[in-house]
Design an enzyme around this catalytic site. Structure first.
Site: not given
Lengths: 422, 105
Positions: B102-105
């Site tokens: 979940t690196g991307c927000i």
């Protein structure tokens, strides 16, 4: 006398200070804020500086003027937090003890993390706009720039204000059209993401706008380095994008003091409980704003929604009651799309940005995932709201938790239902 | 009834992107099968990363980001891209039977 210490006097720290100043018994609690900078920057204003919409002086105020007189401010950098000893060592030699600590130290851009970024061309044809200096320097260049290939690169996620890179290229398109040289400018958006944004529906809507405005996108571009002499950026998988002007959003990391304290993850963000906002490691430490490792956007609106939860949980802690896991990851954002229009998005941990209106069903007045003039006015008027309502800790008439009211719920299309029935 | 552990791709459920739905159903043989499907030949270095990813998952409940892998596993970014072309952290997670990092927000 007990000590409640707030590290960081920015958006989150200021709201915490002003709310707690009202809610804590001054005879029992000594409240102080530590910040290294006497200037409080309105960071959402930086996006307007390169394009001359705001002047640099429109984006900041003295920090002291935004924080209640009942709160002491110590202007100093932080050396390290000693959580086992409940105290903080400052750069100025002081050591401040605390009974309760609030970490609101934010995050910073780290151009040093990208090979070659600050070598040849840095501040000449390579700029950031996440600092006021960078934004101001860029505005001087853009006033007279005669055109060429402008590449905007997002190095790595997460970043604070994930919509700002998009706003930059949207405003650039508008700005160059206004100067009559849009046909002499090529706009390229290079991102590590598989699309224009992080969430599917918003990504599709914003991607469409990129297309309409003639902005080229290079996705899944993970920058490995900059060759300032050749004027190209290179990805780890061997792609090269040449530029005449590079606008960079370098990796964003938590502040070095967090690293020195041994309290951060690989990006120096503090592991925080998703719903209570308590530090995962220490019960008397609360974390909010850009400094957390929470899987939601790093944005002012998030800090606003978080601070209400943290204030309540601190009061509960003082009373000896368990904290309320009340934070739902709520975030919202106005996205400037140029030509006096903007898009608004509203979401949380579980729900991606959906179409609809905000905050009220039908009456809005803001439209979600749609370009409207009202959204743009909302963004511009936000600066007044920030200084006069948000920072002083006055109540904003919007729900802390994201609401599905006014949102178009996800319904499978008739075609999909028909296909399933067969 | 003796439960036979899954050893082929047909025994296991994947989502639309090719990630295993149940990370706890993973066994090392599956990594080989997934690698074949992805057109990869697994070497000792691949296994170093896959084992690192499994350890991280056991500790944190999540697949590690590229930054975490390059900082802590001994394999640097250049080598990651050589071992797992395009989207190395994602591909490593796939092989290790984990969900997307979940690196991307």
């Amino acid at each position: 006398m007990k000590n409640l210490l707030i590290l960081g006097g920015g958006t989150a720290g200021t709201m915490m200070a002003n709310q707690l100043a009202r809610k804590l018994d001054a005879n029992q609690w000594h409240l102080s804020v530590v910040d290294k900078d006497e200037t409080h920057y309105y960071q959402p204003g930086f996006i307007y500086v390169p394009f001359g919409v705001y002047r640099p002086e429109d984006t900041h105020r003295p920090r002291r003027s935004a924080i209640s007189k009942r709160v002491d401010i110590v202007f100093s950098g932080i050396e390290a937090i000693e959580p086992e000893a409940n105290r903080v060592r400052l750069d100025n030699g002081q050591t401040l003890p605390y009974d309760i600590l609030v970490i609101a130290t934010g995050c910073e851009i780290r151009p040093d993390q990208i090979q070659g970024l600050t070598d040849a061309g840095w501040k000449q044809n390579i700029f950031d706009f996440y600092t006021l200096d960078g934004a101001a320097a860029l505005s001087k260049l853009l006033e007279t720039w005669e055109g060429g290939r402008l590449v905007l690169n997002v190095a790595e996620m997460p970043i604070k204000c994930p919509v700002a890179p998009l706003e930059f290229v949207f405003l650039a398109d508008w700005f160059f059209r206004g100067r009559g040289i849009r046909d002499k400018v090529e706009l390229v958006y290079a991102t590590p993401l598989p699309g224009a944004f992080t969430k599917p529906r918003a990504s599709a809507a914003l991607g469409k706008l990129m297309e309409q405005k003639g902005i080229l996108t290079e996705t899944e571009f993970n920058i490995g380095g900059v060759d300032g002499a050749k004027q190209v950026i290179r990805s780890w998988d061997g792609r090269e994008i040449p530029y005449d002007l590079l606008v960079t959003i370098p990796p964003n990391m938590g502040v070095k003091a967090i690293e020195r304290s041994g309290m951060g993850d690989d990006l120096n963000y503090v592991p925080t409980d998703k719903h209570t906002l308590q530090s995962k490691a220490y019960k008397n430490i609360w974390v909010l704003g850009d400094a957390t490792n929470l899987p939601t956007s790093k944005a002012g609106s998030v800090a606003h929604f978080e601070h209400e939860v943290v204030v309540e949980n601190i009061l509960r802690q003082i009373k000896g009651i368990p904290p309320k896991p009340a934070f739902d990851g709520h975030a919202n954002c106005f996205i400037e799309t140029g030509f006096d229009r903007g898009v608004m998005i509203d979401f949380n941990y579980e729900v991606e940005p959906l179409r609809g209106t905000y905050p009220m069903p039908l009456a809005g007045p803001f439209s979600l995932l749609k370009e409207t003039r009202l959204n743009h006015l909302g963004k511009l008027s936000f600066r007044w709201i920030y200084w006069n309502i948000l920072m002083p800790g006055h109540h904003l008439p919007v729900s802390n938790q994201m609401s599905m009211k006014g949102k178009q719920k996800l319904v499978p299309s008739p075609r999909a239902i028909g296909a399933q029935a067969q | 009834m003796v439960l036979t552990p899954p050893a082929t791709l047909e025994d296991v459920q994947f989502n639309a992107e090719g990630f295993m739905i149940d990370p706890f159903a993973w066994i090392p043989e599956l990594a080989e099968a997934i690698a074949e499907r992805e057109g990869l030949q697994l070497t000792e270095r691949h296994w170093l990363v896959i084992n690192f990813a499994r350890k991280e998952f056991e500790a944190n409940g999540e697949a590690p980001t590229l930054r975490s892998i390059t900082k802590n596993s001994g394999v640097d970014t250049r080598e990651m891209y050589a071992l797992f072309p395009s989207g190395p952290a994602k591909l490593a997670a796939k092989l290790a039977g984990l969900g997307k990092p979940t690196g991307c927000i």
